[in-house]
Design an enzyme around this catalytic site. Sequence first.
Site, PDB file in Angstrom:
ATOM      1  N   ASP A 315      48.243  33.402  36.123  1.00 36.84           N
ATOM      2  CA  ASP A 315      47.979  33.669  37.544  1.00 36.84           C
ATOM      3  C   ASP A 315      49.297  33.951  38.265  1.00 36.84           C
ATOM      4  O   ASP A 315      50.249  33.177  38.168  1.00 36.84           O
ATOM      5  CB  ASP A 315      47.269  32.463  38.171  1.00 36.84           C
ATOM      6  CG  ASP A 315      46.853  32.720  39.605  1.00 36.84           C
ATOM      7  OD1 ASP A 315      45.630  32.820  39.847  1.00 36.84           O
ATOM      8  OD2 ASP A 315      47.740  32.820  40.481  1.00 36.84           O
ATOM      9  N   GLU A 358      44.352  38.349  40.948  1.00 38.33           N
ATOM     10  CA  GLU A 358      45.671  38.389  40.287  1.00 38.33           C
ATOM     11  C   GLU A 358      45.698  37.408  39.115  1.00 38.33           C
ATOM     12  O   GLU A 358      46.717  36.816  38.818  1.00 38.33           O
ATOM     13  CB  GLU A 358      46.805  38.093  41.293  1.00 38.33           C
ATOM     14  CG  GLU A 358      46.427  37.264  42.495  1.00 38.33           C
ATOM     15  CD  GLU A 358      46.084  35.813  42.172  1.00 38.33           C
ATOM     16  OE1 GLU A 358      44.890  35.556  41.903  1.00 38.33           O
ATOM     17  OE2 GLU A 358      46.998  34.954  42.169  1.00 38.33           O
TER      18      GLU A 358
HETATM   19  P1  GH3 Z   1      49.102  30.931  44.059  1.00 40.47           P
HETATM   20  O1  GH3 Z   1      50.546  30.925  43.730  1.00 40.47           O
HETATM   21  O2  GH3 Z   1      48.587  29.588  44.403  1.00 40.47           O
HETATM   22  O3  GH3 Z   1      48.322  31.572  42.984  1.00 40.47           O
HETATM   23  O4  GH3 Z   1      48.965  31.813  45.361  1.00 40.47           O
HETATM   24  P2  GH3 Z   1      48.383  33.240  45.488  1.00 40.47           P
HETATM   25  O5  GH3 Z   1      48.806  33.809  46.782  1.00 40.47           O
HETATM   26  O6  GH3 Z   1      48.763  34.035  44.288  1.00 40.47           O
HETATM   27  O7  GH3 Z   1      46.859  32.959  45.387  1.00 40.47           O
HETATM   28  P3  GH3 Z   1      45.686  33.251  46.361  1.00 40.47           P
HETATM   29  O8  GH3 Z   1      44.445  32.949  45.576  1.00 40.47           O
HETATM   30  O9  GH3 Z   1      45.873  32.505  47.664  1.00 40.47           O
HETATM   31  O10 GH3 Z   1      45.759  34.778  46.666  1.00 40.47           O
HETATM   32  C1  GH3 Z   1      45.433  35.738  45.754  1.00 40.47           C
HETATM   33  C2  GH3 Z   1      45.521  37.050  46.476  1.00 40.47           C
HETATM   34  O11 GH3 Z   1      45.302  38.141  45.588  1.00 40.47           O
HETATM   35  C3  GH3 Z   1      44.525  37.189  47.583  1.00 40.47           C
HETATM   36  C4  GH3 Z   1      43.913  38.528  47.396  1.00 40.47           C
HETATM   37  O12 GH3 Z   1      43.889  39.272  48.583  1.00 40.47           O
HETATM   38  C5  GH3 Z   1      44.812  39.192  46.391  1.00 40.47           C
HETATM   39  N1  GH3 Z   1      44.131  40.138  45.541  1.00 40.47           N
HETATM   40  C6  GH3 Z   1      43.031  39.921  44.810  1.00 40.47           C
HETATM   41  N2  GH3 Z   1      42.679  41.055  44.137  1.00 40.47           N
HETATM   42  C7  GH3 Z   1      43.613  41.995  44.454  1.00 40.47           C
HETATM   43  C8  GH3 Z   1      43.826  43.350  44.075  1.00 40.47           C
HETATM   44  O13 GH3 Z   1      43.066  43.949  43.302  1.00 40.47           O
HETATM   45  N3  GH3 Z   1      44.873  44.014  44.602  1.00 40.47           N
HETATM   46  C9  GH3 Z   1      45.725  43.394  45.464  1.00 40.47           C
HETATM   47  N4  GH3 Z   1      46.747  44.090  45.924  1.00 40.47           N
HETATM   48  N5  GH3 Z   1      45.536  42.121  45.839  1.00 40.47           N
HETATM   49  C10 GH3 Z   1      44.528  41.414  45.344  1.00 40.47           C
HETATM   50 MG    MG Z   2      48.007  33.498  42.391  1.00 40.60          MG
HETATM   51 MG    MG Z   3      44.490  33.182  41.674  1.00 36.05          MG
END
Ligand code: GH3
Ligand code: MG
Ligand code: MG
Length: 439
Positions: A315, A358
């Site tokens: 992650d 992610e």
């Molecule tokens: P942590 O270190 O705890 O994992 O924090 P984080 O910010 O990585 O985790 P969090 O789950 O808060 O955020 C994940 C983010 O990933 C939020 C979402 O908008 C973004 N995201 C999810 N899918 C995609 C994608 O396909 N493209 C992009 N650019 N962002 C994405």
């Molecule tokens: Mg993350």
């Molecule tokens: Mg995550």
Amino acid sequence: MLRKLFFIRFCAIAVASTAVLVLYGWATHNLELMTVVPGFITMKANTAVAFLLASLALFLRRYRNVSTAAAILAGTFGLLTLVEYLGMPLHLDELLFRDPYSTVFPGRMAHITAINFVLLALSQIALSRKRPMFRVAQSCAALVALSSGFAILGYLYGVPLLYGSLHYTAMALHTGACFLLLSMGVLVASSEGGFLSTIRTGTVSSVVPEIFLPAGILIPSLIGLLVMRGPFSDLDPKLAPALIVVLNIVLFVLLGVRTSVILHRMEEARENAERLSNIDPLTQLANRRAFDATMKFEIVRARRLKLPLSVIVLDVDRFKQINDQHGHAQGDAVLKSLAAMWKNEIREIDLLARFGGEEFVLVAPGTPADGGFAVAEKLRKLASRCDAHPGITVSCGMATFPADGESSEEMFSVADAALYRAKAAGRNCTERGRAVTAI
Ligand code: GH3
Ligand code: MG
Ligand code: MG
């Protein structure tokens, strides 16, 4: 659907119009209307009336009671004529008009016409039932189509035996055409069930009815016309049938090859769609669906062959910040770049998938806990060299079969819990297995 309705209505209206014209012909002694080509057999007045009823039954087939009543009446014409042929005079022949053109049974429809009306009525009644008897409807309509198709070919080829004979019992040319239209209408109207239910436009099962059947019916008929009426008709009497056989063989081979090419293309398209349904469009890695399937398969294999199996969840740390600070496109570029880098590093038998957002997962068959941990660390360290965002970090959680879990779900939840511990421990590290609890 609309095309179907249009075709059915066209058949009904064409037959009804023909019947009206023929009746008008009888009223005004217009031989062309009665026979199409003067000198040929007339469509009898009672035949025209029965056609009006049968076309009404087809046109109003949604009104089941009206349709059934009209079909029964039309069929009665056929049935009573057959009774007359058995020697019982019912005076059906002189109905409406006196027929001066035939001496034996003036005004009587042909045997085959009478039989066709009975069959057509049966097919329409079967179709109008609350629970339609599709197979009965289609079988009866197909028999009508066959005999009327024969009659029309008889006229085209100049072979009177095909449309009855040279005397009064033969079927008129437009009688044949009307039967063909009505039976086609019934076949199309009944196509949602029975033998024809497999016909769905654009599907594999539609290839035969859409391509093979029309070509298979039309082309041999035209070949017959060409050979019987064309320049070869005066040559050796055995030449015509031989030519028909040879040309039909060529036709069937061509149709066979063509069908095979179409089926092959459809199969390729299906395989492609199936492949795409297992791929994540952004990173081109396997998607969660493919991961689930692989995981289940590998667990069974590991259990059977008594092999270890590791699953690693990766992650991206603080990914939300990258999105927030540099935009979503930059975030996407990071995911793509990580996927490409990691894909290069893993073994052919490993499966790297994008689990969602992610979060990535790696299934490593035959890999014990230590080996899995080394792989996780290698991938984690590699992430910092990501060209889309150098210095980015990743946290990993890992579980190994069979110690950490014996099912796919159990393994994943242990790896996910380990990932959670890695995040809690400050990120950019790998945790494995179940949490060690103090005794
Ligand atoms: P942590 O270190 O705890 O994992 O924090 P984080 O910010 O990585 O985790 P969090 O789950 O808060 O955020 C994940 C983010 O990933 C939020 C979402 O908008 C973004 N995201 C999810 N899918 C995609 C994608 O396909 N493209 C992009 N650019 N962002 C994405
Ligand atoms: Mg993350
Ligand atoms: Mg995550």
